[in-house]
Design a protein around this motif. Sequence first.
Motif, PDB file in Angstrom:
ATOM      1  N   THR A 304       0.827  -1.208   0.000  1.00 21.35           N
ATOM      2  CA  THR A 304       0.000   0.000   0.000  1.00 21.35           C
ATOM      3  C   THR A 304       0.862   1.260   0.000  1.00 21.35           C
ATOM      4  O   THR A 304       0.521   2.255  -0.658  1.00 21.35           O
ATOM      5  CB  THR A 304      -0.945   0.012   1.210  1.00 21.35           C
ATOM      6  OG1 THR A 304      -0.196  -0.230   2.411  1.00 21.35           O
ATOM      7  CG2 THR A 304      -2.013  -1.046   1.080  1.00 21.35           C
ATOM      8  N   GLN A 307       2.250   1.550  -3.620  1.00 17.67           N
ATOM      9  CA  GLN A 307       1.252   2.003  -4.582  1.00 17.67           C
ATOM     10  C   GLN A 307       1.002   3.503  -4.492  1.00 17.67           C
ATOM     11  O   GLN A 307       0.799   4.171  -5.505  1.00 17.67           O
ATOM     12  CB  GLN A 307      -0.057   1.240  -4.376  1.00 17.67           C
ATOM     13  CG  GLN A 307      -0.008  -0.203  -4.876  1.00 17.67           C
ATOM     14  CD  GLN A 307      -1.268  -0.948  -4.518  1.00 17.67           C
ATOM     15  OE1 GLN A 307      -1.514  -1.271  -3.354  1.00 17.67           O
ATOM     16  NE2 GLN A 307      -2.078  -1.238  -5.513  1.00 17.67           N
ATOM     17  N   GLN A 308       1.006   4.041  -3.267  1.00 19.48           N
ATOM     18  CA  GLN A 308       0.669   5.449  -3.110  1.00 19.48           C
ATOM     19  C   GLN A 308       1.877   6.374  -3.250  1.00 19.48           C
ATOM     20  O   GLN A 308       1.773   7.446  -3.850  1.00 19.48           O
ATOM     21  CB  GLN A 308       0.006   5.667  -1.739  1.00 19.48           C
ATOM     22  CG  GLN A 308      -1.361   4.998  -1.651  1.00 19.48           C
ATOM     23  CD  GLN A 308      -2.098   5.349  -0.376  1.00 19.48           C
ATOM     24  OE1 GLN A 308      -2.451   6.501  -0.147  1.00 19.48           O
ATOM     25  NE2 GLN A 308      -2.333   4.347   0.458  1.00 19.48           N
ATOM     26  N   LEU A 311       3.854   4.644  -7.078  1.00 20.97           N
ATOM     27  CA  LEU A 311       2.972   4.613  -8.245  1.00 20.97           C
ATOM     28  C   LEU A 311       1.934   5.725  -8.240  1.00 20.97           C
ATOM     29  O   LEU A 311       1.202   5.890  -9.217  1.00 20.97           O
ATOM     30  CB  LEU A 311       2.274   3.253  -8.325  1.00 20.97           C
ATOM     31  CG  LEU A 311       3.186   2.030  -8.418  1.00 20.97           C
ATOM     32  CD1 LEU A 311       2.366   0.754  -8.561  1.00 20.97           C
ATOM     33  CD2 LEU A 311       4.163   2.158  -9.579  1.00 20.97           C
ATOM     34  N   TYR A 313      -0.935   6.075  -6.655  1.00 21.24           N
ATOM     35  CA  TYR A 313      -2.351   5.741  -6.562  1.00 21.24           C
ATOM     36  C   TYR A 313      -2.963   6.603  -5.458  1.00 21.24           C
ATOM     37  O   TYR A 313      -2.289   6.945  -4.485  1.00 21.24           O
ATOM     38  CB  TYR A 313      -2.534   4.281  -6.176  1.00 21.24           C
ATOM     39  CG  TYR A 313      -2.262   3.267  -7.259  1.00 21.24           C
ATOM     40  CD1 TYR A 313      -1.461   3.539  -8.355  1.00 21.24           C
ATOM     41  CD2 TYR A 313      -2.811   1.989  -7.154  1.00 21.24           C
ATOM     42  CE1 TYR A 313      -1.218   2.586  -9.322  1.00 21.24           C
ATOM     43  CE2 TYR A 313      -2.575   1.025  -8.116  1.00 21.24           C
ATOM     44  CZ  TYR A 313      -1.777   1.327  -9.197  1.00 21.24           C
ATOM     45  OH  TYR A 313      -1.528   0.375 -10.138  1.00 21.24           O
ATOM     46  N   THR A 318      -5.758   2.323  -4.393  1.00 19.51           N
ATOM     47  CA  THR A 318      -4.935   1.348  -3.681  1.00 19.51           C
ATOM     48  C   THR A 318      -5.796   0.236  -3.105  1.00 19.51           C
ATOM     49  O   THR A 318      -5.458  -0.941  -3.203  1.00 19.51           O
ATOM     50  CB  THR A 318      -4.159   2.045  -2.550  1.00 19.51           C
ATOM     51  OG1 THR A 318      -3.318   3.054  -3.114  1.00 19.51           O
ATOM     52  CG2 THR A 318      -3.303   1.053  -1.792  1.00 19.51           C
ATOM     53  N   ARG A 323      -5.936   1.330 -11.070  1.00 20.04           N
ATOM     54  CA  ARG A 323      -5.643   2.755 -11.188  1.00 20.04           C
ATOM     55  C   ARG A 323      -6.368   3.357 -12.396  1.00 20.04           C
ATOM     56  O   ARG A 323      -6.452   2.745 -13.456  1.00 20.04           O
ATOM     57  CB  ARG A 323      -4.135   2.958 -11.343  1.00 20.04           C
ATOM     58  CG  ARG A 323      -3.713   4.417 -11.415  1.00 20.04           C
ATOM     59  CD  ARG A 323      -2.190   4.527 -11.439  1.00 20.04           C
ATOM     60  NE  ARG A 323      -1.644   3.944 -12.651  1.00 20.04           N
ATOM     61  CZ  ARG A 323      -1.511   4.583 -13.803  1.00 20.04           C
ATOM     62  NH1 ARG A 323      -1.912   5.833 -13.901  1.00 20.04           N
ATOM     63  NH2 ARG A 323      -0.997   3.989 -14.854  1.00 20.04           N
ATOM     64  N   ALA A 341       3.787   2.357 -13.803  1.00 17.54           N
ATOM     65  CA  ALA A 341       2.497   2.252 -13.133  1.00 17.54           C
ATOM     66  C   ALA A 341       1.607   1.240 -13.820  1.00 17.54           C
ATOM     67  O   ALA A 341       0.881   0.492 -13.182  1.00 17.54           O
ATOM     68  CB  ALA A 341       1.825   3.625 -13.110  1.00 17.54           C
ATOM     69  N   TRP A 344       1.816  -2.433 -12.849  1.00 19.58           N
ATOM     70  CA  TRP A 344       1.192  -2.910 -11.606  1.00 19.58           C
ATOM     71  C   TRP A 344      -0.203  -3.435 -11.897  1.00 19.58           C
ATOM     72  O   TRP A 344      -0.979  -2.796 -12.583  1.00 19.58           O
ATOM     73  CB  TRP A 344       1.132  -1.766 -10.601  1.00 19.58           C
ATOM     74  CG  TRP A 344       0.720  -2.203  -9.240  1.00 19.58           C
ATOM     75  CD1 TRP A 344      -0.544  -2.187  -8.727  1.00 19.58           C
ATOM     76  CD2 TRP A 344       1.544  -2.715  -8.219  1.00 19.58           C
ATOM     77  NE1 TRP A 344      -0.541  -2.676  -7.456  1.00 19.58           N
ATOM     78  CE2 TRP A 344       0.726  -2.997  -7.123  1.00 19.58           C
ATOM     79  CE3 TRP A 344       2.921  -2.974  -8.127  1.00 19.58           C
ATOM     80  CZ2 TRP A 344       1.226  -3.507  -5.936  1.00 19.58           C
ATOM     81  CZ3 TRP A 344       3.414  -3.495  -6.938  1.00 19.58           C
ATOM     82  CH2 TRP A 344       2.571  -3.753  -5.872  1.00 19.58           C
TER      83      TRP A 344
END
Length: 345
Positions: A304, A307-308, A311, A313, A318, A323, A341, A344
Amino acid sequence: MTDAQQEQDAAPQAGARFAWTRRHTLTVVVICAALILDTIDISIMNVALPPIKSELGFTEAGLSWVVNGYLVTFGGFLLLCGRIGDILGHRRMLIAGLVLFAASSLAAGLAPNAETLIVMRAVQGCGAALISPMTLALLARIFPEGPRAKAIAAWGMAAGLSGILGLVLGGLLTIGPGWRWIFLINVPISALVIAGVLLWIARDHRPARRTQRFDLTGAVLSTAGVTLLTIGIVQSSQTGWTSPTTLLPLIVGLALLAAFTLHEARAKDPLLPFTLLKIPNVAGANVTQALVGGGMFAILYIATLYQQEVLHYNPLQTGLGSRDPRAATSSTSSARPSSSASAWP
């Protein structure tokens, strides 16, 4: 106690004919809702970690304690709280756990700084440790052997689904009213669950077994040992494995867990009877659960954040694991290629 409640508690008695009623369905719903409050609070936090870090000024190591503070007290006091429920009454302790969980959630939602949030997460874990074993014990008390399997299946399904639900709900709350509502929403939900317990679950009618002991020593040794081990592992990311600030808590933690093992072997009423571990199915299930749980919680925390913060998100994306393609064009990180990105899932 009403006649219906007396019939509900009398169901598991030998030779009694059991008839599943609407009351039993509502009982299972209430107990599963109490369990979901526990388990969802593990996963729901992960998607909110970046905004929490930004607003309260957490360090990287300190941020992990938003998750670990809950897990350490939850796991450390689980055995002790189960024993407390056996002695003082499962329904009574379930309500006490829900009240503690709601109060600490309110304080966490209003936390003015990082230290307060970590402390309240630890108190939340104590409330969760009271709730979780009571839910399973109540199912065993209310339902006889055949219908009990159906009730426990629903209980297990609720625990599994709450992990997924927590990620999505955490994303919705974080991008909506804000991360504080991840905690504040627990207050009205806990109140509804308490009302359901009072309405649909009969009072504890068996006399308390005062001859049993709480084994507070075992609980303190195990919780302190696990806490120090966790501190040592977290410190290793900042100071390295050979640093005194890493080695000292690791060594003391292992020593406390060794003392816990010796204490439990001699205790009259141990929190963890080692005879259980001699049963192959029990030992195998515990090892499997430890490996699965350790891997799952670690990957939730790391994934998490990745991802944030890498990437880019948002919290809801997330939680959903997907996305919006337009997010690549709005990213503030020009050095990151957009293909990273899209790779993913």
